[in-house]
Design an enzyme around this catalytic site. Sequence first.
Site, PDB file in Angstrom:
ATOM      1  N   LEU A  39     -21.858   9.142  -0.570  1.00  0.00           N
ATOM      2  CA  LEU A  39     -23.137   9.442   0.472  1.00  0.00           C
ATOM      3  C   LEU A  39     -22.767   8.432   1.825  1.00  0.00           C
ATOM      4  O   LEU A  39     -22.501   9.419   2.840  1.00  0.00           O
ATOM      5  CB  LEU A  39     -24.465   8.920  -0.057  1.00  0.00           C
ATOM      6  CG  LEU A  39     -25.591   8.747   1.005  1.00  0.00           C
ATOM      7  CD1 LEU A  39     -26.096  10.651   0.393  1.00  0.00           C
ATOM      8  CD2 LEU A  39     -26.845   8.065  -0.475  1.00  0.00           C
ATOM      9  N   LYS A  53     -11.838   0.433 -14.974  1.00  0.00           N
ATOM     10  CA  LYS A  53     -12.297  -0.339 -14.710  1.00  0.00           C
ATOM     11  C   LYS A  53     -12.018  -1.490 -15.901  1.00  0.00           C
ATOM     12  O   LYS A  53     -12.241  -2.245 -15.780  1.00  0.00           O
ATOM     13  CB  LYS A  53     -13.510  -0.089 -13.971  1.00  0.00           C
ATOM     14  CG  LYS A  53     -13.668   0.253 -12.393  1.00  0.00           C
ATOM     15  CD  LYS A  53     -12.019  -0.708 -11.944  1.00  0.00           C
ATOM     16  CE  LYS A  53     -11.868   0.099 -10.094  1.00  0.00           C
ATOM     17  NZ  LYS A  53     -11.289  -0.526  -9.423  1.00  0.00           N
ATOM     18  N   SER A 101     -16.242  -3.052 -10.856  1.00  0.00           N
ATOM     19  CA  SER A 101     -17.688  -1.930 -10.252  1.00  0.00           C
ATOM     20  C   SER A 101     -18.787  -2.017 -11.302  1.00  0.00           C
ATOM     21  O   SER A 101     -18.383  -1.975 -12.278  1.00  0.00           O
ATOM     22  CB  SER A 101     -16.711  -0.594 -10.268  1.00  0.00           C
ATOM     23  OG  SER A 101     -17.901   0.456 -10.456  1.00  0.00           O
ATOM     24  N   LYS A 119      -9.872   6.235  -6.435  1.00  0.00           N
ATOM     25  CA  LYS A 119     -11.651   5.352  -7.121  1.00  0.00           C
ATOM     26  C   LYS A 119     -12.179   7.046  -7.152  1.00  0.00           C
ATOM     27  O   LYS A 119     -13.597   6.706  -7.170  1.00  0.00           O
ATOM     28  CB  LYS A 119     -12.090   4.713  -5.827  1.00  0.00           C
ATOM     29  CG  LYS A 119     -11.428   5.248  -4.250  1.00  0.00           C
ATOM     30  CD  LYS A 119     -11.969   4.176  -4.000  1.00  0.00           C
ATOM     31  CE  LYS A 119     -11.970   5.169  -2.574  1.00  0.00           C
ATOM     32  NZ  LYS A 119     -12.959   3.898  -1.056  1.00  0.00           N
ATOM     33  N   TYR A 130     -12.183   7.114 -14.429  1.00  0.00           N
ATOM     34  CA  TYR A 130     -11.799   5.513 -13.455  1.00  0.00           C
ATOM     35  C   TYR A 130     -12.908   5.006 -13.672  1.00  0.00           C
ATOM     36  O   TYR A 130     -12.260   4.260 -13.686  1.00  0.00           O
ATOM     37  CB  TYR A 130     -12.749   7.261 -12.205  1.00  0.00           C
ATOM     38  CG  TYR A 130     -13.296   5.865 -10.685  1.00  0.00           C
ATOM     39  CD1 TYR A 130     -12.370   4.735 -10.641  1.00  0.00           C
ATOM     40  CD2 TYR A 130     -14.400   5.414 -11.262  1.00  0.00           C
ATOM     41  CE1 TYR A 130     -12.672   3.928 -10.351  1.00  0.00           C
ATOM     42  CE2 TYR A 130     -14.535   4.633 -10.636  1.00  0.00           C
ATOM     43  CZ  TYR A 130     -14.233   3.320  -9.841  1.00  0.00           C
ATOM     44  OH  TYR A 130     -14.671   2.256  -8.993  1.00  0.00           O
ATOM     45  N   TYR A 159     -18.385  -4.456  -8.424  1.00  0.00           N
ATOM     46  CA  TYR A 159     -18.987  -4.040  -6.763  1.00  0.00           C
ATOM     47  C   TYR A 159     -20.003  -3.226  -6.809  1.00  0.00           C
ATOM     48  O   TYR A 159     -19.555  -2.280  -7.831  1.00  0.00           O
ATOM     49  CB  TYR A 159     -18.067  -3.112  -5.934  1.00  0.00           C
ATOM     50  CG  TYR A 159     -16.709  -4.216  -5.862  1.00  0.00           C
ATOM     51  CD1 TYR A 159     -16.554  -5.215  -5.810  1.00  0.00           C
ATOM     52  CD2 TYR A 159     -15.497  -3.547  -5.479  1.00  0.00           C
ATOM     53  CE1 TYR A 159     -15.528  -5.848  -4.821  1.00  0.00           C
ATOM     54  CE2 TYR A 159     -14.437  -3.685  -5.195  1.00  0.00           C
ATOM     55  CZ  TYR A 159     -14.041  -4.770  -4.883  1.00  0.00           C
ATOM     56  OH  TYR A 159     -13.554  -5.539  -4.315  1.00  0.00           O
ATOM     57  N   ASN A 169     -16.562  11.900  -1.160  1.00  0.00           N
ATOM     58  CA  ASN A 169     -17.955  12.695  -2.379  1.00  0.00           C
ATOM     59  C   ASN A 169     -18.445  11.201  -2.085  1.00  0.00           C
ATOM     60  O   ASN A 169     -19.808  11.344  -2.558  1.00  0.00           O
ATOM     61  CB  ASN A 169     -16.535  11.584  -3.431  1.00  0.00           C
ATOM     62  CG  ASN A 169     -15.893  12.108  -3.719  1.00  0.00           C
ATOM     63  OD1 ASN A 169     -15.598  13.307  -4.249  1.00  0.00           O
ATOM     64  ND2 ASN A 169     -14.292  11.854  -3.902  1.00  0.00           N
ATOM     65  N   ARG A 177     -25.853  16.617  -8.547  1.00  0.00           N
ATOM     66  CA  ARG A 177     -24.798  15.906  -9.319  1.00  0.00           C
ATOM     67  C   ARG A 177     -24.493  15.536 -10.608  1.00  0.00           C
ATOM     68  O   ARG A 177     -24.646  14.336 -11.220  1.00  0.00           O
ATOM     69  CB  ARG A 177     -23.862  14.661  -8.161  1.00  0.00           C
ATOM     70  CG  ARG A 177     -22.836  15.287  -7.897  1.00  0.00           C
ATOM     71  CD  ARG A 177     -21.953  14.275  -6.973  1.00  0.00           C
ATOM     72  NE  ARG A 177     -22.259  12.867  -6.781  1.00  0.00           N
ATOM     73  CZ  ARG A 177     -21.908  11.903  -6.545  1.00  0.00           C
ATOM     74  NH1 ARG A 177     -20.945  12.426  -5.602  1.00  0.00           N
ATOM     75  NH2 ARG A 177     -22.526  10.908  -6.185  1.00  0.00           N
ATOM     76  N   ASP A 229       1.550  -1.131  -0.313  1.00  0.00           N
ATOM     77  CA  ASP A 229      -0.185  -0.331  -0.151  1.00  0.00           C
ATOM     78  C   ASP A 229       0.967   1.333  -0.291  1.00  0.00           C
ATOM     79  O   ASP A 229       2.083   1.083   1.215  1.00  0.00           O
ATOM     80  CB  ASP A 229      -1.378   0.303   1.494  1.00  0.00           C
ATOM     81  CG  ASP A 229      -2.169   1.348   1.481  1.00  0.00           C
ATOM     82  OD1 ASP A 229      -3.274   0.232   1.167  1.00  0.00           O
ATOM     83  OD2 ASP A 229      -1.795   2.315   0.871  1.00  0.00           O
ATOM     84  N   ASP A 268     -24.070  11.665 -12.372  1.00  0.00           N
ATOM     85  CA  ASP A 268     -24.672  10.546 -10.930  1.00  0.00           C
ATOM     86  C   ASP A 268     -25.835  10.070 -12.078  1.00  0.00           C
ATOM     87  O   ASP A 268     -26.485  10.422 -13.091  1.00  0.00           O
ATOM     88  CB  ASP A 268     -25.701  11.676 -10.773  1.00  0.00           C
ATOM     89  CG  ASP A 268     -25.158  10.980  -9.487  1.00  0.00           C
ATOM     90  OD1 ASP A 268     -23.597  10.541  -8.738  1.00  0.00           O
ATOM     91  OD2 ASP A 268     -25.131  12.280  -8.325  1.00  0.00           O
TER      92      ASP A 268
HETATM   93  N1  UFG Z   1     -25.283  11.294  -3.066  1.00  0.00           N
HETATM   94  C1  UFG Z   1     -25.894  12.804  -2.262  1.00  0.00           C
HETATM   95  N2  UFG Z   1     -24.846  13.484  -1.024  1.00  0.00           N
HETATM   96  C2  UFG Z   1     -23.672  13.550  -1.424  1.00  0.00           C
HETATM   97  C3  UFG Z   1     -23.684  12.287  -2.390  1.00  0.00           C
HETATM   98  C4  UFG Z   1     -23.974  11.016  -2.713  1.00  0.00           C
HETATM   99  O1  UFG Z   1     -27.533  13.020  -2.741  1.00  0.00           O
HETATM  100  O2  UFG Z   1     -23.050  14.393  -0.691  1.00  0.00           O
HETATM  101  C5  UFG Z   1     -25.594  10.478  -3.768  1.00  0.00           C
HETATM  102  C6  UFG Z   1     -25.628  10.251  -5.104  1.00  0.00           C
HETATM  103  O3  UFG Z   1     -26.138  11.586  -5.689  1.00  0.00           O
HETATM  104  C7  UFG Z   1     -26.188   8.964  -4.947  1.00  0.00           C
HETATM  105  C8  UFG Z   1     -25.584   8.026  -4.557  1.00  0.00           C
HETATM  106  O4  UFG Z   1     -25.429   9.578  -3.030  1.00  0.00           O
HETATM  107  O5  UFG Z   1     -27.501   9.575  -6.063  1.00  0.00           O
HETATM  108  C9  UFG Z   1     -24.611   7.547  -4.486  1.00  0.00           C
HETATM  109  O6  UFG Z   1     -22.964   8.102  -4.260  1.00  0.00           O
HETATM  110  P1  UFG Z   1     -22.106   8.020  -4.025  1.00  0.00           P
HETATM  111  O7  UFG Z   1     -21.096   9.425  -4.120  1.00  0.00           O
HETATM  112  O8  UFG Z   1     -21.641   7.044  -2.603  1.00  0.00           O
HETATM  113  O9  UFG Z   1     -21.316   6.383  -4.855  1.00  0.00           O
HETATM  114  P2  UFG Z   1     -21.723   6.851  -6.391  1.00  0.00           P
HETATM  115  O10 UFG Z   1     -22.872   5.166  -7.117  1.00  0.00           O
HETATM  116  O11 UFG Z   1     -21.770   8.267  -7.299  1.00  0.00           O
HETATM  117  O12 UFG Z   1     -20.785   5.871  -7.179  1.00  0.00           O
HETATM  118  C10 UFG Z   1     -20.059   4.674  -6.417  1.00  0.00           C
HETATM  119  C11 UFG Z   1     -18.759   4.835  -6.169  1.00  0.00           C
HETATM  120  C12 UFG Z   1     -17.880   4.833  -7.973  1.00  0.00           C
HETATM  121  C13 UFG Z   1     -18.437   4.515  -8.800  1.00  0.00           C
HETATM  122  C14 UFG Z   1     -19.795   4.655  -9.098  1.00  0.00           C
HETATM  123  C15 UFG Z   1     -20.622   3.239 -10.118  1.00  0.00           C
HETATM  124  O13 UFG Z   1     -18.300   5.934  -5.445  1.00  0.00           O
HETATM  125  O14 UFG Z   1     -16.762   4.526  -8.117  1.00  0.00           O
HETATM  126  O15 UFG Z   1     -20.056   3.862  -7.624  1.00  0.00           O
HETATM  127  O16 UFG Z   1     -22.340   3.686 -10.428  1.00  0.00           O
HETATM  128  F1  UFG Z   1     -18.405   4.064 -10.056  1.00  0.00           F
END
Ligand code: UFG
Length: 343
Positions: free
Chosen positions: A202, A155, A126, A86, A151, A179, A200, A297, A33, A300
């Site tokens: 949720l 993958k 992913s 990521k 990103y 995943y 980043n 965002r 790592d 998304d």
């Molecule tokens: N969200 C919010 N507020 C936040 C953060 C996220 O409303 O502060 C929402 C996003 O809009 C989304 C959901 O929560 O609808 C999930 O968001 P994440 O960022 O947690 O996860 P994502 O599904 O966007 O991303 C994840 C992985 C990425 C991968 C992606 C594939 O983090 O590495 O799934 O779909 F690429």
Amino acid sequence: MNGNVLVSGGLGYIGSHAATLLLEKGYDVVIVDNLSNSRKEILSGIEKITGKKPKVYFEDLKDPAVPEKIMKENDIKAVIHFAAYKAVGESMEKPLMYYENNLFSLINTLKASLNYGVKNFIFSSSCTVYGEPEELPVTEESPVVKAESPYGNTKKVAEDILTDLTNAEKSFNVISLRYFNPIGAHPTALIGELPLGVPNNLVPFITQTAYGIRKQLRVFGSDYNTPDGTPIRDYIDIMDLVEAHIVALERLFIGENESNFEVFNLGTGQGGSVLEVINAFEKATGVKLNYVITDRRPGDVEKIWADPTKANKVLGWKAKRSLEESLKTAWEWEKYYRQNLDV
Ligand code: UFG
């Protein structure tokens, strides 16, 4: 089992939970790592939980000499390759950094594996490879589409590299695990996700808001074509996720794999919206969240969840933990590390 399992990115979020479980199952673990998105304190957590001290290289797989040295110094029998950047947004701003890190590290590790006769390789993929799917839930046969971010493309390209390599090297076995959205922490709360800077994702944003580190959680859009208007994901508990890695590894060791490149979706099969996650968090922890609905965002996906039937049937693995359980462990971890680690 004789020989070691090399866990790259083994101090990161998923890697650290996988390393812990491997140690608990009696495997000898070697971690590499470069601490680019992880902290040494996680190693203490792994050691506390398992009572074991894995061998750790604080080095960077972008240097081809590093995996060569590790393979030379250890009798590696399998690699679980987590090491990668990521963050989707960051990859849009720094595409070369993403391609260089994620692909060079992979290629260097693969080359060293071939040079040292390592035959078993598990890759962290992913659901991002499915983009915005036309049909739900997504199976492994669902189309892999053009990636929406560098990103995501790392993958997709990584899976292409692994496909070509396994075509050329019939005795090299790869399982690529796609995943969905991993959440939660180890039930001891001694390890978990440790985002550097503003999260980043949720769930870490939720737990940091609950703890008072962030003022307010923004819900990115409530005008999606979903029952409550917020996007839907398949949130899978980190412990369920890493259990699948052990099963996949054992499948390779026993030689039960049907081809030398197999792909599995790792999800629960259940979609949850952002508002459902917020409600589940409040219910599981009794902590009220300060949140506001804002604009979408960019980039998304509206909705995605897995069809995990293949992993259920072929691997005999199933996600067991509930959304509330995962949110509870995420919260316990947030409290633990704020109070015990110097962050
Ligand atoms: N969200 C919010 N507020 C936040 C953060 C996220 O409303 O502060 C929402 C996003 O809009 C989304 C959901 O929560 O609808 C999930 O968001 P994440 O960022 O947690 O996860 P994502 O599904 O966007 O991303 C994840 C992985 C990425 C991968 C992606 C594939 O983090 O590495 O799934 O779909 F690429």
